[in-house]
Scaffold this motif. Structure first.
Motif, PDB file in Angstrom:
ATOM      1  N   ILE A  56       0.795  -1.152   0.030  1.00 54.32           N
ATOM      2  CA  ILE A  56       0.081  -0.083   0.076  1.00 54.32           C
ATOM      3  C   ILE A  56       1.036   1.264  -0.048  1.00 54.32           C
ATOM      4  CG2 ILE A  56      -0.401   0.202   2.499  1.00 54.32           C
ATOM      5  CD1 ILE A  56      -3.241   1.081   1.853  1.00 54.32           C
ATOM      6  N   PHE A  57       1.977   1.188   0.797  1.00 55.42           N
ATOM      7  CA  PHE A  57       2.881   2.490   0.500  1.00 55.42           C
ATOM      8  C   PHE A  57       3.425   2.807  -0.685  1.00 55.42           C
ATOM      9  CE2 PHE A  57       3.069   0.386   4.967  1.00 55.42           C
ATOM     10  CZ  PHE A  57       2.630   1.442   5.669  1.00 55.42           C
ATOM     11  N   GLU A  58       3.330   1.925  -1.590  1.00 57.40           N
ATOM     12  CA  GLU A  58       3.753   2.327  -3.088  1.00 57.40           C
ATOM     13  C   GLU A  58       2.806   3.400  -3.671  1.00 57.40           C
ATOM     14  OE1 GLU A  58       4.149  -1.305  -5.612  1.00 57.40           O
ATOM     15  OE2 GLU A  58       5.047  -2.219  -4.071  1.00 57.40           O
ATOM     16  N   TYR A  59       1.744   3.367  -3.110  1.00 54.21           N
ATOM     17  CA  TYR A  59       0.498   4.055  -3.520  1.00 54.21           C
ATOM     18  C   TYR A  59       0.238   5.425  -2.741  1.00 54.21           C
ATOM     19  CZ  TYR A  59      -0.163  -0.038  -6.700  1.00 54.21           C
ATOM     20  OH  TYR A  59       0.238  -0.965  -7.417  1.00 54.21           O
ATOM     21  N   ILE A  60       0.217   5.098  -1.393  1.00 58.49           N
ATOM     22  CA  ILE A  60      -0.212   6.211  -0.497  1.00 58.49           C
ATOM     23  C   ILE A  60       0.786   6.272   0.635  1.00 58.49           C
ATOM     24  CG2 ILE A  60      -2.076   6.756   1.317  1.00 58.49           C
ATOM     25  CD1 ILE A  60      -3.778   5.018  -0.368  1.00 58.49           C
ATOM     26  N   GLU A  61       1.070   7.418   0.932  1.00 61.45           N
ATOM     27  CA  GLU A  61       2.159   7.694   2.113  1.00 61.45           C
ATOM     28  C   GLU A  61       1.677   7.162   3.235  1.00 61.45           C
ATOM     29  OE1 GLU A  61       4.136  11.602   2.169  1.00 61.45           O
ATOM     30  OE2 GLU A  61       3.964  11.734  -0.014  1.00 61.45           O
ATOM     31  N   ALA A  62       2.387   6.906   4.287  1.00 58.34           N
ATOM     32  CA  ALA A  62       2.291   6.480   5.453  1.00 58.34           C
ATOM     33  C   ALA A  62       1.580   7.267   6.390  1.00 58.34           C
ATOM     34  CB  ALA A  62       3.330   5.717   6.184  1.00 58.34           C
ATOM     35  N   SER A  63       1.928   8.610   6.120  1.00 57.37           N
ATOM     36  CA  SER A  63       1.456  10.082   6.985  1.00 57.37           C
ATOM     37  C   SER A  63       0.110  10.152   6.458  1.00 57.37           C
ATOM     38  CB  SER A  63       2.102  11.065   6.627  1.00 57.37           C
ATOM     39  OG  SER A  63       2.077  11.455   5.207  1.00 57.37           O
ATOM     40  N   ASN A  64      -0.663   9.318   5.460  1.00 54.13           N
ATOM     41  CA  ASN A  64      -1.980   9.556   5.179  1.00 54.13           C
ATOM     42  C   ASN A  64      -2.744   8.460   5.359  1.00 54.13           C
ATOM     43  OD1 ASN A  64      -1.813  12.085   4.075  1.00 54.13           O
ATOM     44  ND2 ASN A  64      -0.697  11.407   2.130  1.00 54.13           N
ATOM     45  N   LEU A  65      -2.306   7.454   6.060  1.00 57.37           N
ATOM     46  CA  LEU A  65      -2.947   6.141   6.366  1.00 57.37           C
ATOM     47  C   LEU A  65      -3.223   5.974   7.828  1.00 57.37           C
ATOM     48  CD1 LEU A  65      -0.875   3.553   3.990  1.00 57.37           C
ATOM     49  CD2 LEU A  65      -3.271   4.319   3.642  1.00 57.37           C
ATOM     50  N   PRO A  66      -4.456   5.471   8.111  1.00 60.71           N
ATOM     51  CA  PRO A  66      -4.632   5.312   9.723  1.00 60.71           C
ATOM     52  C   PRO A  66      -3.543   4.295  10.121  1.00 60.71           C
ATOM     53  CG  PRO A  66      -6.360   4.378   8.426  1.00 60.71           C
ATOM     54  CD  PRO A  66      -5.654   5.098   7.316  1.00 60.71           C
ATOM     55  N   ASP A  67      -3.742   3.875  11.621  1.00 59.37           N
ATOM     56  CA  ASP A  67      -2.733   3.140  12.222  1.00 59.37           C
ATOM     57  C   ASP A  67      -2.911   1.654  11.833  1.00 59.37           C
ATOM     58  OD1 ASP A  67      -4.980   2.993  13.645  1.00 59.37           O
ATOM     59  OD2 ASP A  67      -4.291   3.320  15.592  1.00 59.37           O
ATOM     60  N   TYR A  68      -4.277   1.200  11.752  1.00 53.52           N
ATOM     61  CA  TYR A  68      -4.554  -0.190  11.225  1.00 53.52           C
ATOM     62  C   TYR A  68      -4.012  -0.586   9.790  1.00 53.52           C
ATOM     63  CZ  TYR A  68      -8.618   1.306   8.598  1.00 53.52           C
ATOM     64  OH  TYR A  68      -9.454   1.954   7.494  1.00 53.52           O
ATOM     65  N   MET A  69      -3.746   0.446   9.129  1.00 53.18           N
ATOM     66  CA  MET A  69      -3.196   0.160   7.808  1.00 53.18           C
ATOM     67  C   MET A  69      -1.701   0.411   7.604  1.00 53.18           C
ATOM     68  SD  MET A  69      -6.281   1.706   5.343  1.00 53.18           S
ATOM     69  CE  MET A  69      -5.915   1.242   4.059  1.00 53.18           C
ATOM     70  N   GLY A  70      -0.993   0.469   8.914  1.00 56.33           N
ATOM     71  CA  GLY A  70       0.244   0.571   8.951  1.00 56.33           C
ATOM     72  C   GLY A  70       0.947   2.054   8.840  1.00 56.33           C
ATOM     73  N   GLY A  71      -0.218   2.976   9.105  1.00 52.49           N
ATOM     74  CA  GLY A  71       0.226   4.373   8.910  1.00 52.49           C
ATOM     75  C   GLY A  71       0.227   5.082   9.977  1.00 52.49           C
ATOM     76  N   TYR A  72       0.580   6.250  10.108  1.00 48.04           N
ATOM     77  CA  TYR A  72       0.409   7.217  11.258  1.00 48.04           C
ATOM     78  C   TYR A  72      -0.049   8.743  11.071  1.00 48.04           C
ATOM     79  CZ  TYR A  72       4.758   8.788   8.807  1.00 48.04           C
ATOM     80  OH  TYR A  72       5.630   9.184   7.818  1.00 48.04           O
ATOM     81  N   CYS A  73      -1.123   8.507  10.433  1.00 45.82           N
ATOM     82  CA  CYS A  73      -2.256   9.653  10.171  1.00 45.82           C
ATOM     83  C   CYS A  73      -2.631  10.351  11.563  1.00 45.82           C
ATOM     84  CB  CYS A  73      -3.297   9.474   9.239  1.00 45.82           C
ATOM     85  SG  CYS A  73      -4.214  10.943   8.894  1.00 45.82           S
ATOM     86  N   ARG A  74      -2.430  11.563  11.850  1.00 41.66           N
ATOM     87  CA  ARG A  74      -2.851  12.018  12.995  1.00 41.66           C
ATOM     88  C   ARG A  74      -4.401  12.405  13.144  1.00 41.66           C
ATOM     89  NH1 ARG A  74       1.817  13.347  15.763  1.00 41.66           N
ATOM     90  NH2 ARG A  74       3.537  13.650  14.349  1.00 41.66           N
ATOM     91  N   LYS A  75      -5.165  12.238  11.958  1.00 37.24           N
ATOM     92  CA  LYS A  75      -6.648  12.499  12.002  1.00 37.24           C
ATOM     93  C   LYS A  75      -7.291  11.549  12.730  1.00 37.24           C
ATOM     94  CE  LYS A  75     -10.599  13.771   9.458  1.00 37.24           C
ATOM     95  NZ  LYS A  75     -11.027  14.310   8.265  1.00 37.24           N
ATOM     96  N   ASP A  76      -8.280  11.750  13.521  1.00 37.73           N
ATOM     97  CA  ASP A  76      -8.694  10.651  14.554  1.00 37.73           C
ATOM     98  C   ASP A  76     -10.067  10.200  13.880  1.00 37.73           C
ATOM     99  OD1 ASP A  76      -9.646   9.010  16.616  1.00 37.73           O
ATOM    100  OD2 ASP A  76     -10.214  10.740  17.987  1.00 37.73           O
ATOM    101  N   TYR A  77      -9.959   8.916  13.309  1.00 37.98           N
ATOM    102  CA  TYR A  77     -10.993   8.418  12.707  1.00 37.98           C
ATOM    103  C   TYR A  77     -11.993   7.540  13.414  1.00 37.98           C
ATOM    104  CZ  TYR A  77      -8.138   4.062  13.088  1.00 37.98           C
ATOM    105  OH  TYR A  77      -7.391   3.221  13.684  1.00 37.98           O
TER     106      TYR A  77
END
Length: 122
Positions: A56-77
């Motif tokens: 998934i990181f080939e398509y979307i940066e980790a900073s734009n993904l929620p934690d359950y997808m391996g990212g670290y987006c700060r927006k509280d979903y």
């Protein structure tokens, strides 16, 4: 339904959408996708991308993904805005539990407890 959605997106919003990413598609739905894919034209087929946690990181940066997808987006979903009806209120106001496939109050309670772990109420 999938054909309608993809064709609508590609015909009316072609400049706004480049790809449709489908994340971690369960194996049973993969078989259904093969059938649906046969109904789509080549343009619609070309915008669908299947992604996994590995790529998934080939398509979307980790900073734009929620934690359950391996990212670290700060927006509280998990945030639930004020004024949103509870599951109990929704079922009571919209025809009762049977309309939603909930067989009993016990099942409703079990479902509510499950979702309480996933959301934050304000």
């Amino acid at each position: 339904m999938a054909r309608f959605i993809i064709n609508t997106l590609s015909n009316y919003y072609s400049g706004a959408i480049s790809y449709v990413y489908i994340y971690e598609l369960p194996w049973i739905l993969n078989q259904i996708w093969r059938l649906v894919r046969s109904w789509l034209d080549e343009d619609a087929k070309s915008i669908v991308r299947f992604v996994t946690i590995e790529n998934i990181f080939e398509y979307i940066e980790a900073s734009n993904l929620p934690d359950y997808m391996g990212g670290y987006c700060r927006k509280d979903y998990r945030f639930v805005p004020k004024g949103v009806p509870s599951l109990e209120e929704m079922t009571i106001n919209n025809g009762g539990t049977k309309k939603f496939g909930i067989k009993s109050d016990k099942d409703l309670k079990k479902l509510t407890e499950h979702f309480q772990k996933l959301i934050k109420l304000q």
